[in-house]
Motif scaffolding. Structure first.
Motif, PDB file in Angstrom:
ATOM      1  N   VAL A  86       3.367 -76.760 -85.214  1.00 28.88           N
ATOM      2  CA  VAL A  86       3.327 -76.008 -83.962  1.00 28.88           C
ATOM      3  C   VAL A  86       3.340 -74.536 -84.278  1.00 28.88           C
ATOM      4  O   VAL A  86       2.572 -73.989 -83.587  1.00 28.88           O
ATOM      5  CB  VAL A  86       4.781 -76.235 -83.229  1.00 28.88           C
ATOM      6  N   ILE A  87       3.931 -74.071 -85.218  1.00 30.47           N
ATOM      7  CA  ILE A  87       3.682 -72.511 -85.860  1.00 30.47           C
ATOM      8  C   ILE A  87       2.189 -72.386 -85.879  1.00 30.47           C
ATOM      9  O   ILE A  87       1.556 -71.411 -85.638  1.00 30.47           O
ATOM     10  CB  ILE A  87       4.528 -72.256 -87.115  1.00 30.47           C
ATOM     11  N   LEU A  88       1.684 -73.227 -86.661  1.00 26.93           N
ATOM     12  CA  LEU A  88       0.289 -73.064 -87.381  1.00 26.93           C
ATOM     13  C   LEU A  88      -0.928 -73.010 -86.158  1.00 26.93           C
ATOM     14  O   LEU A  88      -1.650 -72.077 -86.073  1.00 26.93           O
ATOM     15  CB  LEU A  88      -0.382 -74.073 -88.383  1.00 26.93           C
ATOM     16  N   ALA A  89      -0.545 -74.087 -85.169  1.00 26.61           N
ATOM     17  CA  ALA A  89      -1.376 -73.967 -84.118  1.00 26.61           C
ATOM     18  C   ALA A  89      -1.335 -72.775 -83.143  1.00 26.61           C
ATOM     19  O   ALA A  89      -2.292 -71.991 -82.688  1.00 26.61           O
ATOM     20  CB  ALA A  89      -1.258 -75.329 -83.110  1.00 26.61           C
ATOM     21  N   THR A  90      -0.177 -72.341 -82.858  1.00 23.79           N
ATOM     22  CA  THR A  90       0.049 -71.356 -82.110  1.00 23.79           C
ATOM     23  C   THR A  90      -0.530 -69.962 -82.939  1.00 23.79           C
ATOM     24  O   THR A  90      -1.205 -69.123 -82.181  1.00 23.79           O
ATOM     25  CB  THR A  90       1.607 -71.040 -81.783  1.00 23.79           C
ATOM     26  N   LEU A  91      -0.303 -69.728 -84.021  1.00 30.11           N
ATOM     27  CA  LEU A  91      -0.671 -68.718 -84.645  1.00 30.11           C
ATOM     28  C   LEU A  91      -2.251 -68.549 -84.567  1.00 30.11           C
ATOM     29  O   LEU A  91      -2.840 -67.427 -84.585  1.00 30.11           O
ATOM     30  CB  LEU A  91      -0.150 -68.368 -86.104  1.00 30.11           C
ATOM     31  N   VAL A  92      -2.912 -69.580 -85.098  1.00 28.51           N
ATOM     32  CA  VAL A  92      -4.449 -69.662 -85.161  1.00 28.51           C
ATOM     33  C   VAL A  92      -4.959 -69.319 -83.728  1.00 28.51           C
ATOM     34  O   VAL A  92      -5.988 -68.620 -83.626  1.00 28.51           O
ATOM     35  CB  VAL A  92      -4.827 -70.886 -85.581  1.00 28.51           C
ATOM     36  N   LEU A  93      -4.252 -69.874 -82.927  1.00 27.47           N
ATOM     37  CA  LEU A  93      -4.631 -69.835 -81.534  1.00 27.47           C
ATOM     38  C   LEU A  93      -4.582 -68.270 -81.130  1.00 27.47           C
ATOM     39  O   LEU A  93      -5.334 -67.485 -80.447  1.00 27.47           O
ATOM     40  CB  LEU A  93      -4.017 -70.733 -80.437  1.00 27.47           C
ATOM     41  N   PHE A  94      -3.535 -67.760 -81.296  1.00 31.57           N
ATOM     42  CA  PHE A  94      -3.382 -66.164 -81.054  1.00 31.57           C
ATOM     43  C   PHE A  94      -4.321 -65.330 -81.839  1.00 31.57           C
ATOM     44  O   PHE A  94      -4.786 -64.385 -81.186  1.00 31.57           O
ATOM     45  CB  PHE A  94      -1.789 -65.878 -81.583  1.00 31.57           C
ATOM     46  N   TRP A  95      -4.868 -65.690 -83.124  1.00 29.18           N
ATOM     47  CA  TRP A  95      -5.707 -64.938 -83.804  1.00 29.18           C
ATOM     48  C   TRP A  95      -7.038 -65.045 -83.410  1.00 29.18           C
ATOM     49  O   TRP A  95      -7.794 -64.095 -83.077  1.00 29.18           O
ATOM     50  CB  TRP A  95      -5.662 -65.368 -85.282  1.00 29.18           C
ATOM     51  N   VAL A  96      -7.472 -66.376 -82.750  1.00 30.33           N
ATOM     52  CA  VAL A  96      -8.699 -66.410 -82.202  1.00 30.33           C
ATOM     53  C   VAL A  96      -8.933 -65.666 -80.828  1.00 30.33           C
ATOM     54  O   VAL A  96      -9.884 -64.829 -80.545  1.00 30.33           O
ATOM     55  CB  VAL A  96      -8.938 -68.052 -81.913  1.00 30.33           C
ATOM     56  N   LEU A  97      -7.600 -65.622 -79.870  1.00 35.73           N
ATOM     57  CA  LEU A  97      -7.734 -64.902 -78.961  1.00 35.73           C
ATOM     58  C   LEU A  97      -7.804 -63.545 -78.949  1.00 35.73           C
ATOM     59  O   LEU A  97      -8.641 -62.752 -78.124  1.00 35.73           O
ATOM     60  CB  LEU A  97      -6.596 -65.302 -77.624  1.00 35.73           C
ATOM     61  N   ARG A  98      -7.034 -63.044 -80.176  1.00 34.10           N
ATOM     62  CA  ARG A  98      -7.083 -61.472 -80.293  1.00 34.10           C
ATOM     63  C   ARG A  98      -8.564 -61.235 -80.788  1.00 34.10           C
ATOM     64  O   ARG A  98      -9.216 -60.049 -80.350  1.00 34.10           O
ATOM     65  CB  ARG A  98      -6.042 -61.121 -81.338  1.00 34.10           C
TER      66      ARG A  98
END
Length: 769
Positions: free
Chosen positions: A125-137
């Motif tokens: 969950v942490i990995l998926a959330t952080l990757v998605l956040f990085w892509v959106l940024r």
């Protein structure tokens, strides 16, 4: 108390039956009965005497047992040290039991398999959330770039307004990115990790912590944006912004994920005791990390704040910044010490309180900085009036530009006071709404608002009246060029208005803030009376000056004779006059020494000229030449507008020793009589020379005397012999020689003539030929 529970002893009936009333009802019955009430009071007094003086009333005990402030501090320190020691011992015991395989507290035996599975799921969950956040940024990066460019190079709005608008839009995009990442993490945790359709507690803890922490980091990016210059609220460079953004983001992440994720997970899966110990370790780690960073950057931030202080245009702002440069580290250390103590004393609600208080403080300070910058860029910039208004009121623009900085300083002082009060309210050091609702708070705010309103009205009245006077004095507007009297009176009125406004404003402000001005007025009256007796010359100056102005004896620009000084009146006050004489010397003459005012600038002036001619000349011909000179003067372009009437010839006024004097008079506009006289004298000389009229110089008759026989003594004369050429022109230097001439009785005076032919002086004949 046994008597209170046994009402039968006071005639209230039996105590053991089913119909016995409740104790409170029995007590009420006892108190209602006069005799039983008296018995109850007597028994209570007896019990008090039996217990002795050691037993005191509860209120008295509480009052005498209330500890002092040093005792409270010592008790708090002891309690904190005891709690830390207990937590350390419990932490060691829990860790030992954990590695020994014994039950870990109230949660039973530690299940390693379940713990590893939950950890893997949480990691996904942490990995998926952080990757998605990085892509959106990354996807939002071009939007941030455009906003930064428009904030720095856009047009049409004030720079600070563009900055605030762009930062607000960027923050909204940041919040949207965090929200989308949070939503993606929830979907991942609900449908792809663990049991489908169920959000685990561990994932929920992380996602909530992620939302809070990233929103805090978004706020930090608004303050310390290192990649986008136009989206940074604080006026610092990129290197400084990047450094402080990394440090604060690391601190927020350490505290946030440690307290909101790690501690609850340990509390759920391992032991509450271990969780409490981990929480204490996290707080101490963050505290020592913050102290190290503060001490490391003490000199660096000192130099940066000092540079800002040198750039400040306000003395108060410069002093405040220099003081902040010397003490900022003390405030920062005190802040983290307070946070640590609150966490140790109130572990349940300390962190939320500190978090919200810190956010409120940052918001208040940043808002104050933005408002101050906005005021500087809108009101504080130079005011430019239209050309027409500047032509009508040439001093209004400079006057407004001199008042606005002072008003801006006053507004900034109010803003600083408001920021301090709001910050104290954010940390519960002051209940601002209750203080404002109180009598003292309401009075103070009313006085501040009243003083500000009085100063604003006084400034507006002065600007209006001074501009009106300026409009009247301006030759390009109003009724044209004002008279000298109007200029003088309006200037005096402006000075009197300024003194009156300052005095009245000071009195009203003192009365508004609660100072009794009655004694001040009485004291001013007594002081004025004392000055009147002790400074009679000053009173005489003022009284004479008032009457001089009433009688319009002189005005600024007039040529006058005052106190024996003749010159131009340059400055006229109610007490004295400033005279500039012909040599350029400036004289200040008090009116008390003025007996006579001779003004050469009233209505008209006269040039009075006296011209002497030789006795052999014709008087009528000389008067005709004087008229010719006047006609030429009146026909010229230079002075024809200065002459008011034809030439007045008074005639012969004196038969002097060597001349016949003729007086004339020319009427001119005031102030031009001297210029007209100089021009007329020039023309008279030219016309007399052209007509061959001699303007004699003084003649002297020499008488040598005579004896009784009629003989005169010889006179020694030096005769200058001059050689002449054939045309009768002088040639060479004259030769001198002594010639002795004897005066004969029959001839009397002897005339010696040098003839060009011989250039030799001969004896005159005896007769008068």
């Amino acid at each position: 108390m046994a008597a209170l529970c046994s009402p039968c002893e006071y005639g209230a009936g039996p105590s053991q039956n089913t119909t016995e009333p409740p104790p409170y009802a029995a007590l009420a019955e006892i108190l209602e009965n006069e005799s039983s009430r008296q018995q109850l009071v007597a028994e209570l007094r007896g019990l008090a005497e039996q217990q002795g003086p050691s037993v005191t009333a509860p209120g008295a005990t509480a009052a005498s047992a209330e500890p002092s402030l040093p005792s409270q501090l010592a008790d708090t320190t002891r309690r904190i040290a005891g709690d830390l020691g207990d937590q350390f011992n419990n932490l060691i015991a829990v860790i030992g039991n954990l590695f020994a395989g014994h039950p870990a507290g109230d949660n039973g035996r530690f299940d390693m398999t379940t713990f590893i599975s939950a950890t893997l799921n949480l990691g996904l969950v942490i990995l998926a959330t952080l990757v998605l956040f990085w892509v959106l940024r990354r996807l939002a990066g071009p939007l941030f770039t455009r906003l930064s460019h428009w904030s720095r190079h856009g047009a049409g709005k004030t720079p600070v307004l563009r900055l605030v608008l762009c930062v607000a839009l960027a923050a909204a995009i940041d919040v949207l990115v965090v929200g989308l990442a949070y939503l993606g993490g929830n979907l991942m945790a609900t449908f792809m990790v663990g049991e489908t359709g169920e959000l685990t507690t561990q994932a929920s803890l992380f996602l909530n912590a992620f939302m809070v922490i990233e929103l805090l980091k978004a706020g930090l990016r608004a303050l310390f944006s290192s990649r986008y210059e136009g989206l940074r609220l604080l006026p610092i460079d990129s290197a400084e912004a990047g450094y402080w953004n990394r440090w604060l983001a690391l601190l927020v992440g350490l505290l946030g994920y440690g307290v909101m994720v790690l501690e609850p997970l340990i509390n759920i899966n391992i032991s509450p005791t271990l969780a409490q110990g981990v929480n204490t370790l996290i707080m101490f780690g963050a505290f020592f990390y913050a102290v190290a960073v503060i001490l490391k950057n003490r000199r660096r931030l000192y130099r940066a704040i000092n540079d800002k202080a040198e750039q400040s245009t306000m003395a108060a702002g410069k002093v405040s910044l220099k003081l902040l440069a010397r003490t900022w580290h003390l405030f920062a250390l005190a802040y983290f010490v307070v946070v640590l103590l609150l966490t140790l004393l109130r572990p349940a609600d300390a962190l939320p309180f500190v978090l919200f208080a810190t956010l409120k403080t940052l918001g208040i300070v940043v808002l104050g900085i933005l408002l101050s910058t906005l005021l500087s860029q809108t009101i504080g910039r130079r005011i430019t009036l239209s050309d027409d208004l500047r032509r009508k009121l040439p001093l209004l623009e400079s006057r407004l530009n001199s008042y606005v900085p002072n008003a801006l300083r006053f507004v900034r002082m109010l803003m600083v006071a408001a920021i301090i009060l709001l910050v104290l309210n954010a940390w519960d050091a002051l209940d601002l709404p209750a203080w404002y609702a109180s009598e003292s708070g309401g009075k103070l705010m009313g006085k501040v608002i009243g003083v500000a309103f009085i100063l604003f009205v006084a400034a507006a009245l002065w600007v209006t009246m001074a501009s009106l006077i300026e409009h009247k004095l301006n030759a390009d507007t109003g009724n044209g060029e004002p008279s000298a009297r109007a200029r003088t009176l309006l200037s005096l009125f402006r000075s009197a208005l300024a003194v009156t406004l300052v005095t009245m404003t000071a009195m009203i402000v003192l009365a508004e803030i609660g100072i009794n001005i009655g004694p001040l007025i009485a004291g001013a009256g007594v002081l004025g009376l004392a000055i009147g007796f002790g400074a009679q010359k000053l009173v005489q100056d003022i009284i004479t000056g008032v009457f001089i102005q009433i009688e319009n004896a002189m005005n600024t620009g007039d040529v006058v004779t005052v106190g024996g000084i003749t010159g131009t009146a340059e400055k006229l006050s109610i007490r004295s006059v400033g005279i500039r004489d012909l040599n350029g010397t400036y004289h200040i003459i008090p009116f008390s020494s003025v007996d006579t005012v001779s003004n050469y600038m009233r209505e008209f002036g006269y040039h009075v000229g006296e011209y002497g001619i030789a006795y052999r000349e014709s008087i009528d011909e000389a008067i005709a030449q004087l008229h010719n000179a006047f006609d030429e003067l009146a026909a010229g372009d230079e002075h024809k507008h200065d002459i008011l009437e034809p030439l007045e010839v008074a005639g012969v006024i004196a038969l002097a020793d060597s001349s016949v004097n003729i007086r004339v008079r020319i009427k001119t506009v005031p102030g031009m009589q001297w210029a007209v006289g100089r021009a007329y004298n020039r023309l008279v000389k030219q016309h007399f020379d052209h007509a061959g009229i001699e303007i004699p110089f003084p003649h002297t008759t020499i008488y040598f005397g005579a004896g009784k026989e009629g003989e005169a003594p010889p006179a020694n004369l030096r005769v200058m012999q001059q050689k002449f050429d054939a045309d009768g022109r002088p040639h060479g230097q004259p030769e001198s020689g002594n010639k002795v001439i004897a005066a004969r009785p029959e001839s009397g005076n002897k005339v010696i003539a040098a003839r060009p032919e011989s250039a030799v002086t001969e004896d005159a004949p005896n007769d008068r030929d």
